[in-house]
Scaffold this motif. Structure first.
Motif, short mmCIF file in Angstrom:
data_model
loop_
_atom_site.label_atom_id
_atom_site.label_comp_id
_atom_site.label_asym_id
_atom_site.label_seq_id
_atom_site.Cartn_x
_atom_site.Cartn_y
_atom_site.Cartn_z
N ILE A 134 0.85 -1.19 0.00
CA ILE A 134 0.00 0.00 0.00
C ILE A 134 0.89 1.25 0.00
CG2 ILE A 134 -1.83 1.24 1.24
CD1 ILE A 134 -2.75 -1.54 0.54
N GLU A 135 0.66 2.17 -0.92
CA GLU A 135 1.38 3.44 -0.84
C GLU A 135 0.42 4.61 -1.07
OE1 GLU A 135 3.92 4.08 -4.15
OE2 GLU A 135 4.74 2.05 -4.00
N ARG A 136 0.99 5.80 -0.88
CA ARG A 136 0.16 6.97 -1.13
C ARG A 136 0.88 7.85 -2.15
NH1 ARG A 136 1.83 10.99 3.66
NH2 ARG A 136 3.89 10.10 3.89
N VAL A 137 0.08 8.50 -2.98
CA VAL A 137 0.60 9.41 -3.99
C VAL A 137 -0.01 10.78 -3.72
CG1 VAL A 137 0.69 9.93 -6.45
CG2 VAL A 137 0.74 7.54 -5.68
N GLY A 138 0.81 11.73 -3.36
CA GLY A 138 0.32 13.08 -3.13
C GLY A 138 0.02 13.75 -4.46
N VAL A 139 -1.15 14.35 -4.59
CA VAL A 139 -1.51 15.00 -5.85
C VAL A 139 -0.84 16.37 -5.93
CG1 VAL A 139 -3.43 16.10 -7.09
CG2 VAL A 139 -3.66 13.77 -6.20
N LYS A 140 -0.22 16.63 -7.06
CA LYS A 140 0.42 17.93 -7.30
C LYS A 140 -0.63 18.88 -7.89
CE LYS A 140 4.20 19.92 -10.00
NZ LYS A 140 5.28 19.59 -10.96
N ASN A 141 -0.94 19.93 -7.16
CA ASN A 141 -2.01 20.83 -7.58
C ASN A 141 -1.79 22.20 -6.96
OD1 ASN A 141 -4.44 21.92 -8.43
ND2 ASN A 141 -5.73 20.74 -7.03
N PRO A 142 -0.72 22.90 -7.42
CA PRO A 142 -0.27 24.11 -6.73
C PRO A 142 -1.30 25.24 -6.69
CG PRO A 142 0.88 23.83 -8.83
CD PRO A 142 0.13 22.56 -8.57
N GLU A 143 -2.20 25.29 -7.67
CA GLU A 143 -3.17 26.40 -7.70
C GLU A 143 -4.55 25.97 -7.23
OE1 GLU A 143 -2.95 28.98 -11.24
OE2 GLU A 143 -1.27 27.70 -11.84
N GLU A 197 -4.43 12.98 -1.30
CA GLU A 197 -3.46 11.89 -1.35
C GLU A 197 -4.19 10.64 -1.81
OE1 GLU A 197 0.03 12.82 1.88
OE2 GLU A 197 -1.62 11.52 2.48
N VAL A 198 -3.70 10.05 -2.90
CA VAL A 198 -4.33 8.85 -3.45
C VAL A 198 -3.68 7.63 -2.82
CG1 VAL A 198 -4.86 7.58 -5.56
CG2 VAL A 198 -4.73 10.09 -5.59
N VAL A 199 -4.50 6.77 -2.22
CA VAL A 199 -3.99 5.54 -1.61
C VAL A 199 -4.06 4.44 -2.67
CG1 VAL A 199 -4.15 3.95 0.31
CG2 VAL A 199 -4.87 6.34 0.61
N VAL A 200 -2.89 3.84 -2.93
CA VAL A 200 -2.76 2.91 -4.05
C VAL A 200 -2.29 1.56 -3.52
CG1 VAL A 200 -1.41 2.44 -6.14
CG2 VAL A 200 -2.23 4.75 -5.69
N ALA A 231 4.30 2.68 3.72
CA ALA A 231 4.93 3.96 4.03
C ALA A 231 3.90 5.06 4.25
CB ALA A 231 5.86 4.35 2.88
N GLY A 232 3.71 5.45 5.50
CA GLY A 232 2.87 6.62 5.78
C GLY A 232 1.39 6.35 5.67
N VAL A 233 0.97 5.09 5.54
CA VAL A 233 -0.47 4.79 5.47
C VAL A 233 -0.83 3.81 6.59
CG1 VAL A 233 -2.39 3.93 4.09
CG2 VAL A 233 -0.43 5.02 2.97
N ALA A 272 -8.21 4.41 5.54
CA ALA A 272 -6.75 4.61 5.46
C ALA A 272 -6.45 5.99 6.05
CB ALA A 272 -6.29 4.56 4.01
N GLU A 273 -5.42 6.05 6.90
CA GLU A 273 -5.06 7.35 7.47
C GLU A 273 -3.64 7.71 7.07
OE1 GLU A 273 -6.33 8.15 11.46
OE2 GLU A 273 -4.59 9.44 11.83
N THR A 274 -3.48 8.93 6.58
CA THR A 274 -2.15 9.45 6.25
C THR A 274 -1.92 10.70 7.08
OG1 THR A 274 -2.89 10.97 4.54
CG2 THR A 274 -2.50 8.70 3.86
N GLU A 275 -0.76 11.33 6.89
CA GLU A 275 -0.53 12.59 7.61
C GLU A 275 -1.57 13.64 7.24
OE1 GLU A 275 3.42 14.32 7.45
OE2 GLU A 275 4.24 12.29 7.77
#
Lengths: 164, 164, 164, 164
Positions: C6-15, C119-122, D2-4, D123-126
């Motif tokens: 299981i990992e998480r992918v933070g979404v890049k969305n600066p605006e 954050e997308v949990v994958v 990691a982190g989840v 699922a819990e992340t930071e």
């Protein structure tokens, strides 16, 4: 009927193809996009979408079968009402595509969906023409018997609508 | 046509706004709730929803633009048929709202959605009035040529329906 | 969890643009056709649709804004799951397009629609990756008070959801 | 992972009411508008809609029954995930309202609709929390027999789903 003339337009459909007639808008976009929705709905579908536009006064047509395109555009032109569309189908039935058509954003409503002989009832004013109804085959003359109810359920089963 | 009088009601729409006419029910709830559905559908939409009620015999209206409210309610009153609604839009097109309208629980059907000149064909009996069709601009008089088909696709691209 | 990482992918969305993430199929068709559905839903919408394909292993992208296309495709690639799509919107909100998306024939479901930090949990297996959830902003820590309920209704009115 | 961190939240539902859990957006608008959609769907429905918002970090709630409001908001708060909604119903079943919910413009998807004992997998992340699945009652251990198939059809008939 001050200024309103009622007439009927017999639909030309020598091979008893499935026909769907409805009202939409934005013809220049709709004609192609309804066609795309039909392609998406059924694998191997053959179809034509004709649709009338008020300005310029044209019947537009898109499809993947020359015979259906010719019949759809000729019938749509004879109905004449602006923003009316006329669809002809092969390798598919109305039940396969009505869901997609009714939820399509250019479609206002569906007048009829049938392979019966059709007569479109049209109102004509000085401005133009409006579909006001469609005769969808011969009218009925009695209520089914219990035996006929049983037969229609057997027919549905023969058509594959069977639950073991 | 014993007991049925057919007339036409020309829609007053001097600035060629987008118009949607349909049939619904539960007017006291519907008038506000259709308005809310339109607000939800398009950011920045200006619109008015007029709708007729049989008892008391009233045209109801809700909107966020005084000009549209006046035109929508005047047109709806002139059509007169109970449970008919008359919507006028600005900053939005029918394709942006027809999905929300058709799936709204108070909407029975949509007669027309267009900015063309409109004439509503109405049947009147002793009981009341019914919309039986809408003339949505001038009728067509021929089928498009291949050149015109090409032009309509170019027009769609100019309108932003282009895929790079 | 044998064989599942299981990992998480933070979404890049600066605006802080509006983002919609979902699962579909038929990527080569869907990418353009979802884009077309978005164009139809809101006048003046700016958007990009990125979507992953398993074979060949590619992120596809269609849109009418270069910045949104770049962000959508980069985020979709980092999620990596096949048949997942990543949409970014400008000049429109999820409530304006979710109806069109959910009823689109290539869409299986929508995971999230939000401008919050995401954050997308994958889940990753030997075969590939699957979206299993999306963290849609910070979690809550208490129930609203009556005063806060009143304030949210006033906020809705300020946003235009007011019925005169 | 990691982190989840994965946890479960048992749903508190002592009287086995019907529960629907889903993901939406625009909480300040959605909470009231989903409630209105439920009211529109079933005459005499009793219901509560709780929904989480990321900023401010609050569980919002709207309903017409104090007991359901209390349970819905408490369960929604314990799940904690932003933009998740938690609905409780009385005098109605999920099949009466799921159509209206799925087509509502603020709804992204529905996780579960059931009166079974429920455990929500989170699922819990930071950043926050995400619903990644819902255990909807005990799992199965064999396939039905022909006799049990017959019994389920009889049960449906007893429930009124009978065709004479």
């Amino acid at each position: 009927m001050a200024g309103v003339k009622i007439e009927r337009v017999g639909v030309k459909n020598p091979e008893e193809k499935q026909v769907i007639i409805g009202q939409g808008n934005f013809t220049v976009f709709a004609c192609d996009d309804i066609f795309r929705a039909l392609l998406t709905a059924v694998p191997g579908i053959k179809c034509a979408v004709a649709m009338n536009e008020a300005a310029p006064r044209l019947t537009r047509v898109t499809g993947n079968d020359e015979g259906l395109k010719e019949l759809a555009s000729e019938n749509c032109l004879r109905i004449g009402a602006s923003h009316t569309f006329f669809i002809m189908l092969d390798n598919a039935f109305p039940i396969n595509v009505l869901g997609a058509l009714k939820s399509h954003p250019v479609v206002a409503n569906i007048y009829v969906a049938s392979a019966n002989p059709l007569e479109v009832v049209v109102a004509e004013t000085e401005l133009g023409r409006a579909v006001i109804g469609v005769v969808d085959g011969t009218s009925v003359n009695r209520i089914e018997t219990e035996e006929e109810k049983k037969e229609r359920r057997e027919l549905c089963e023969k058509l594959g609508y069977v639950i073991e």
